[in-house]
Write a protein that holds these residues in place. Sequence first.
Motif, mmCIF file in Angstrom:
data_model
loop_
_atom_site.group_PDB
_atom_site.id
_atom_site.type_symbol
_atom_site.label_atom_id
_atom_site.label_comp_id
_atom_site.label_asym_id
_atom_site.label_seq_id
_atom_site.Cartn_x
_atom_site.Cartn_y
_atom_site.Cartn_z
ATOM 1 N N GLY A 91 0.793 -1.226 0.000
ATOM 2 C CA GLY A 91 0.000 0.000 0.000
ATOM 3 C C GLY A 91 0.825 1.276 0.000
ATOM 4 N N SER A 92 2.150 1.160 -0.049
ATOM 5 C CA SER A 92 2.973 2.372 -0.049
ATOM 6 C C SER A 92 3.270 2.782 -1.490
ATOM 7 N N ASN A 93 3.618 4.034 -1.649
ATOM 8 C CA ASN A 93 4.034 4.574 -2.938
ATOM 9 C C ASN A 93 2.972 4.484 -4.030
ATOM 10 N N LEU A 94 1.710 4.537 -3.646
ATOM 11 C CA LEU A 94 0.651 4.549 -4.659
ATOM 12 C C LEU A 94 0.547 5.950 -5.246
ATOM 13 N N GLN A 95 0.365 6.039 -6.551
ATOM 14 C CA GLN A 95 0.239 7.318 -7.213
ATOM 15 C C GLN A 95 -0.997 7.314 -8.093
ATOM 16 N N ASP A 96 -1.722 8.398 -8.046
ATOM 17 C CA ASP A 96 -2.905 8.528 -8.871
ATOM 18 C C ASP A 96 -2.497 8.977 -10.269
ATOM 19 N N HIS A 97 -3.336 8.700 -11.243
ATOM 20 C CA HIS A 97 -3.090 9.096 -12.627
ATOM 21 C C HIS A 97 -4.172 10.094 -13.039
ATOM 22 N N LEU A 98 -4.021 11.324 -12.607
ATOM 23 C CA LEU A 98 -5.006 12.353 -12.917
ATOM 24 C C LEU A 98 -4.877 12.767 -14.375
ATOM 25 N N GLU A 99 -5.996 13.092 -14.971
ATOM 26 C CA GLU A 99 -5.993 13.524 -16.362
ATOM 27 C C GLU A 99 -6.862 14.758 -16.521
ATOM 28 N N VAL A 100 -6.451 15.604 -17.432
ATOM 29 C CA VAL A 100 -7.235 16.779 -17.795
ATOM 30 C C VAL A 100 -7.346 16.781 -19.316
ATOM 31 N N TYR A 101 -8.548 16.890 -19.818
ATOM 32 C CA TYR A 101 -8.766 16.933 -21.264
ATOM 33 C C TYR A 101 -9.093 18.363 -21.675
ATOM 34 N N LEU A 102 -8.372 18.853 -22.660
ATOM 35 C CA LEU A 102 -8.693 20.133 -23.283
ATOM 36 C C LEU A 102 -9.125 19.814 -24.700
ATOM 37 N N GLN A 103 -10.318 20.258 -25.048
ATOM 38 C CA GLN A 103 -10.852 19.948 -26.369
ATOM 39 C C GLN A 103 -11.209 21.239 -27.092
ATOM 40 N N TYR A 104 -10.955 21.231 -28.379
ATOM 41 C CA TYR A 104 -11.262 22.387 -29.198
ATOM 42 C C TYR A 104 -12.037 21.931 -30.430
ATOM 43 N N LEU A 105 -13.014 22.709 -30.804
ATOM 44 C CA LEU A 105 -13.792 22.416 -32.002
ATOM 45 C C LEU A 105 -13.019 22.917 -33.214
ATOM 46 N N CYS A 106 -12.796 22.031 -34.160
ATOM 47 C CA CYS A 106 -12.064 22.364 -35.383
ATOM 48 C C CYS A 106 -13.015 23.099 -36.334
ATOM 49 N N THR A 107 -12.592 24.248 -36.816
ATOM 50 C CA THR A 107 -13.439 24.993 -37.757
ATOM 51 C C THR A 107 -13.109 24.646 -39.207
ATOM 52 N N GLN A 108 -12.033 23.899 -39.428
ATOM 53 C CA GLN A 108 -11.637 23.466 -40.762
ATOM 54 C C GLN A 108 -11.743 21.938 -40.820
ATOM 55 N N PRO A 109 -11.910 21.371 -42.004
ATOM 56 C CA PRO A 109 -12.057 19.911 -42.112
ATOM 57 C C PRO A 109 -10.713 19.178 -42.059
ATOM 58 N N VAL A 110 -9.963 19.379 -40.949
ATOM 59 C CA VAL A 110 -8.634 18.768 -40.817
ATOM 60 C C VAL A 110 -8.519 17.870 -39.589
ATOM 61 N N SER A 111 -9.611 17.638 -38.893
ATOM 62 C CA SER A 111 -9.518 16.856 -37.657
ATOM 63 C C SER A 111 -9.622 15.358 -37.936
#
Length: 172
Positions: free
Chosen positions: A85-105
């Motif tokens: 139970g020692s040295n446990l680390q969480d894997h936090l994530e943050v998502y940043l999303q952007y809407l593509c205005t051009q047909p390149v996604s």
Amino acid sequence: TNTLVRRILFDDESSRDGKAPRAIGVECEDLSSGEVFEVHAAKEVILSMGAVGSPQTLQVSGVGDRAALERAGVKGIVHHNPLVGSNLQDHLEVYLQYLCTQPVSLYPVAAWTLRHFHERVAVGLEWFLRGTGVCASNQFETGAFIRSDAGIKHPDIQYHFIPGCVVGQLDF
């Protein structure tokens, strides 16, 4: 299965000579009925509950750092091992999303919104025949392991840039 493993069962005889105790089964709870029952192993018990579930189950079963188990009120400490139970680390994530205005996604391919089956086949064939196109990438384009402080010996932060499609990305 709607069943929860509550604790590991140990052979009392095996720990009397100072060795680590031998697991002989598990105590389970049927979450539908609340019935508690035991399952005994013919040969061995394999604990495979992930990076958090396995040490937590060991600890509630009495295996871990004696002082920490006593502070947590665990009765019947079976085996002192300060590493459990020692040295446990969480894997936090943050998502940043952007809407593509051009047909390149990547969205049309990644979300399988291509209108016709032949468009999907064409994407696969481009990769298979030429090694190019969106299927030539695993979509983990850029990554970095960095230290959050100059005094830290090993990196403790991991970055990824993923130009991919996240479910519901057009719902904002």
